[in-house]
Design a protein around this motif. Sequence first.
Motif, PDB file in Angstrom:
ATOM      1  N   LEU A   1     -14.116  21.745   5.483  1.00 54.45           N
ATOM      2  CA  LEU A   1     -15.404  21.161   5.829  1.00 54.45           C
ATOM      3  C   LEU A   1     -16.518  21.783   4.991  1.00 54.45           C
ATOM      4  O   LEU A   1     -16.453  22.956   4.628  1.00 54.45           O
ATOM      5  N   PRO A   2     -17.544  20.997   4.681  1.00 52.68           N
ATOM      6  CA  PRO A   2     -18.634  21.527   3.842  1.00 52.68           C
ATOM      7  C   PRO A   2     -19.448  22.578   4.574  1.00 52.68           C
ATOM      8  O   PRO A   2     -19.597  22.540   5.798  1.00 52.68           O
ATOM      9  N   LYS A   3     -19.972  23.513   3.799  1.00 49.21           N
ATOM     10  CA  LYS A   3     -20.866  24.518   4.370  1.00 49.21           C
ATOM     11  C   LYS A   3     -22.271  23.940   4.456  1.00 49.21           C
ATOM     12  O   LYS A   3     -22.719  23.230   3.566  1.00 49.21           O
ATOM     13  N   SER A   4     -22.949  24.246   5.538  1.00 49.17           N
ATOM     14  CA  SER A   4     -24.282  23.692   5.737  1.00 49.17           C
ATOM     15  C   SER A   4     -25.065  24.573   6.680  1.00 49.17           C
ATOM     16  O   SER A   4     -24.502  25.244   7.552  1.00 49.17           O
ATOM     17  N   ALA A   5     -26.385  24.547   6.509  1.00 48.72           N
ATOM     18  CA  ALA A   5     -27.256  25.251   7.448  1.00 48.72           C
ATOM     19  C   ALA A   5     -27.375  24.495   8.764  1.00 48.72           C
ATOM     20  O   ALA A   5     -27.838  25.048   9.760  1.00 48.72           O
ATOM     21  N   ARG A   6     -26.967  23.218   8.783  1.00 46.03           N
ATOM     22  CA  ARG A   6     -27.014  22.432  10.005  1.00 46.03           C
ATOM     23  C   ARG A   6     -25.893  22.853  10.949  1.00 46.03           C
ATOM     24  O   ARG A   6     -24.872  23.389  10.536  1.00 46.03           O
ATOM     25  N   ASP A   7     -26.093  22.561  12.227  1.00 43.86           N
ATOM     26  CA  ASP A   7     -25.097  22.948  13.229  1.00 43.86           C
ATOM     27  C   ASP A   7     -23.879  22.042  13.221  1.00 43.86           C
ATOM     28  O   ASP A   7     -22.819  22.430  13.680  1.00 43.86           O
ATOM     29  N   GLU A   8     -24.023  20.833  12.714  1.00 45.85           N
ATOM     30  CA  GLU A   8     -22.901  19.898  12.671  1.00 45.85           C
ATOM     31  C   GLU A   8     -22.697  19.379  11.256  1.00 45.85           C
ATOM     32  O   GLU A   8     -23.628  18.860  10.626  1.00 45.85           O
TER      33      GLU A   8
ATOM     34  N   PHE B   1     -10.691   9.077   8.001  1.00 48.49           N
ATOM     35  CA  PHE B   1     -10.347  10.338   8.657  1.00 48.49           C
ATOM     36  C   PHE B   1     -11.637  11.146   8.759  1.00 48.49           C
ATOM     37  O   PHE B   1     -12.220  11.523   7.742  1.00 48.49           O
ATOM     38  N   VAL B   2     -12.084  11.371   9.981  1.00 48.70           N
ATOM     39  CA  VAL B   2     -13.401  11.950  10.225  1.00 48.70           C
ATOM     40  C   VAL B   2     -13.248  13.275  10.956  1.00 48.70           C
ATOM     41  O   VAL B   2     -12.689  13.328  12.057  1.00 48.70           O
ATOM     42  N   THR B   3     -13.751  14.331  10.340  1.00 46.39           N
ATOM     43  CA  THR B   3     -13.644  15.671  10.915  1.00 46.39           C
ATOM     44  C   THR B   3     -15.019  16.187  11.299  1.00 46.39           C
ATOM     45  O   THR B   3     -15.915  16.286  10.464  1.00 46.39           O
ATOM     46  N   SER B   4     -15.181  16.518  12.573  1.00 48.29           N
ATOM     47  CA  SER B   4     -16.406  17.137  13.077  1.00 48.29           C
ATOM     48  C   SER B   4     -16.185  18.643  13.168  1.00 48.29           C
ATOM     49  O   SER B   4     -15.275  19.100  13.873  1.00 48.29           O
ATOM     50  N   ARG B   5     -17.022  19.390  12.448  1.00 48.55           N
ATOM     51  CA  ARG B   5     -16.909  20.850  12.504  1.00 48.55           C
ATOM     52  C   ARG B   5     -17.210  21.345  13.907  1.00 48.55           C
ATOM     53  O   ARG B   5     -16.528  22.242  14.424  1.00 48.55           O
ATOM     54  N   ARG B   6     -18.203  20.741  14.562  1.00 44.38           N
ATOM     55  CA  ARG B   6     -18.622  21.228  15.869  1.00 44.38           C
ATOM     56  C   ARG B   6     -17.567  20.963  16.938  1.00 44.38           C
ATOM     57  O   ARG B   6     -17.284  21.820  17.768  1.00 44.38           O
ATOM     58  N   ALA B   7     -16.991  19.770  16.921  1.00 48.91           N
ATOM     59  CA  ALA B   7     -15.969  19.441  17.915  1.00 48.91           C
ATOM     60  C   ALA B   7     -14.616  20.034  17.553  1.00 48.91           C
ATOM     61  O   ALA B   7     -13.747  20.173  18.422  1.00 48.91           O
ATOM     62  N   GLY B   8     -14.420  20.377  16.269  1.00 46.46           N
ATOM     63  CA  GLY B   8     -13.142  20.935  15.847  1.00 46.46           C
ATOM     64  C   GLY B   8     -12.015  19.920  15.908  1.00 46.46           C
ATOM     65  O   GLY B   8     -10.854  20.270  16.158  1.00 46.46           O
TER      66      GLY B   8
ATOM     67  N   SER C   1     -28.466  18.248  12.927  1.00 46.64           N
ATOM     68  CA  SER C   1     -28.880  19.342  13.813  1.00 46.64           C
ATOM     69  C   SER C   1     -28.250  19.140  15.180  1.00 46.64           C
ATOM     70  O   SER C   1     -27.634  18.111  15.464  1.00 46.64           O
ATOM     71  N   LEU C   2     -28.413  20.118  16.047  1.00 50.24           N
ATOM     72  CA  LEU C   2     -28.118  19.917  17.457  1.00 50.24           C
ATOM     73  C   LEU C   2     -29.136  18.953  18.045  1.00 50.24           C
ATOM     74  O   LEU C   2     -30.232  18.760  17.501  1.00 50.24           O
ATOM     75  N   GLY C   3     -28.784  18.333  19.162  1.00 50.37           N
ATOM     76  CA  GLY C   3     -29.757  17.520  19.867  1.00 50.37           C
ATOM     77  C   GLY C   3     -30.862  18.389  20.439  1.00 50.37           C
ATOM     78  O   GLY C   3     -30.608  19.491  20.938  1.00 50.37           O
ATOM     79  N   GLY C   4     -32.097  17.911  20.359  1.00 52.10           N
ATOM     80  CA  GLY C   4     -33.210  18.709  20.861  1.00 52.10           C
ATOM     81  C   GLY C   4     -33.103  19.012  22.340  1.00 52.10           C
ATOM     82  O   GLY C   4     -33.521  20.083  22.792  1.00 52.10           O
ATOM     83  N   ALA C   5     -32.533  18.072  23.121  1.00 53.47           N
ATOM     84  CA  ALA C   5     -32.351  18.287  24.561  1.00 53.47           C
ATOM     85  C   ALA C   5     -30.943  18.773  24.858  1.00 53.47           C
ATOM     86  O   ALA C   5     -30.753  19.793  25.526  1.00 53.47           O
ATOM     87  N   SER C   6     -29.932  18.052  24.362  1.00 56.46           N
ATOM     88  CA  SER C   6     -28.546  18.427  24.663  1.00 56.46           C
ATOM     89  C   SER C   6     -28.175  19.775  24.069  1.00 56.46           C
ATOM     90  O   SER C   6     -27.339  20.503  24.616  1.00 56.46           O
ATOM     91  N   GLY C   7     -28.803  20.134  22.942  1.00 55.75           N
ATOM     92  CA  GLY C   7     -28.561  21.437  22.333  1.00 55.75           C
ATOM     93  C   GLY C   7     -29.576  22.488  22.726  1.00 55.75           C
ATOM     94  O   GLY C   7     -29.526  23.619  22.235  1.00 55.75           O
TER      95      GLY C   7
END
Length: 401
Positions: free
Chosen positions: A34-41, A58-65, A339-345
């Motif tokens: 997965l790419p490196k990023s300053a973003r959370d996802e 084929f879709v990979t989410s770093r946050r969900a793993g 980014s993360l969600g402003g409310a959910s995150g």
Amino acid sequence: MSAAQAQQRNTTRNLVEESGLPLVFKLAHPLPGLPKSARDESVRTYVNSLTVFQKEAFVTSRRAGQTWRFTSDEGKYLLGHDAAPAPLTFLTVGMVSSYMNEVLALAKARGIDLEDVTLIQDNYYSMQGSMRQGSMTASAKNVDLTLEATSSASTQELTNLMLNAVAASPLNGLMRGEKESLFTLSHNGAEIATDAALPLNKPMLPYDLKGGQPAIAAGDWTGIIRRGPITPKSALTNSSDGSSLTDQQDRILHLRGICTLRADGVKQIEQQLFNPHGSIFYFLSDEGTQDGGRGLAPNAASYISAGIGFCFMTQFGRFAKMSNSKLKEYHIIQDSYFSLGGASGATGQLGAADPLETHVHITSEEGDDFARYILDVSERTCFLHAFCRTDLKTKIKIRQH
């Protein structure tokens, strides 16, 4: 392509149906790199063409793993089989799922009671111009979003809730402002410079998933995406067999996502395709454990990323079919950052995203200028790249039970 030519019968194989695979399934092991990023996802999306309009991603989410394999098809308007959801439906599903995440989290934070919550989202796009003359261009339009719920809060309180929830969604980063996508381009195995498409200025990533089918995770995945009946016609429905393949176009696209919640919190989305006209599909969406879900279905960011990749790939196939060019294979690797969600995150910030980064791999019997041109045409006629480069608003309505 003339209107008469566009009416020809679909003779391509229905590989989605022939495979016997679910329309979506989770891989036993997430894809690496997965790419490196300053973003959370970070989300990496590999998209491969199966036939002219049937595709797999084929879709990979770093946050969900997690890595999910999606399939997409087109309806009669592109002489497709309508065997899987159309590309645009995936973005609508991810978008309304993301909005639901923020609405529920923000209502909880503000102490606003919500019951029997339903979000109804309408997305609109347009296609105008001539492919032969090089003027065909896709556009994205403002979004309509309706909250239906039982609540003791006032209409004004619920309106403010919705406005703030929309702004808190990570998708806000792609909707607000003008984010031009960035590209690398390979033709017949050699990297070449882009033309009008903006260069990424990063090393090109090889497409290393061709011909391979990663192992499916144990489980029953058949219920995550299901096909339903044909969508009822609306006032905007005017598509016909092959109508999206005609050279001169001036049409409005309209699709709707209706999101509700299961008892376990998993989001259920009914996707309706009014114009061009296609089938209803039913989707499930769930966030990963770190975001309050159980990872029982793809998260919002994965659906969003799949939709953009699918829509972009469709334009390559559409142009090649309309121009009778000698395009043999085409694949993309797309990286998206949220980014993360402003409310959910619980960040309290506006949702944010970075420009899409896409590595395009083309194999053809044409010259390098053809590869550059088809990239430019595909970017210009992609509804969801237009979505990213257009400053859009979401218009809110409230209906209290």
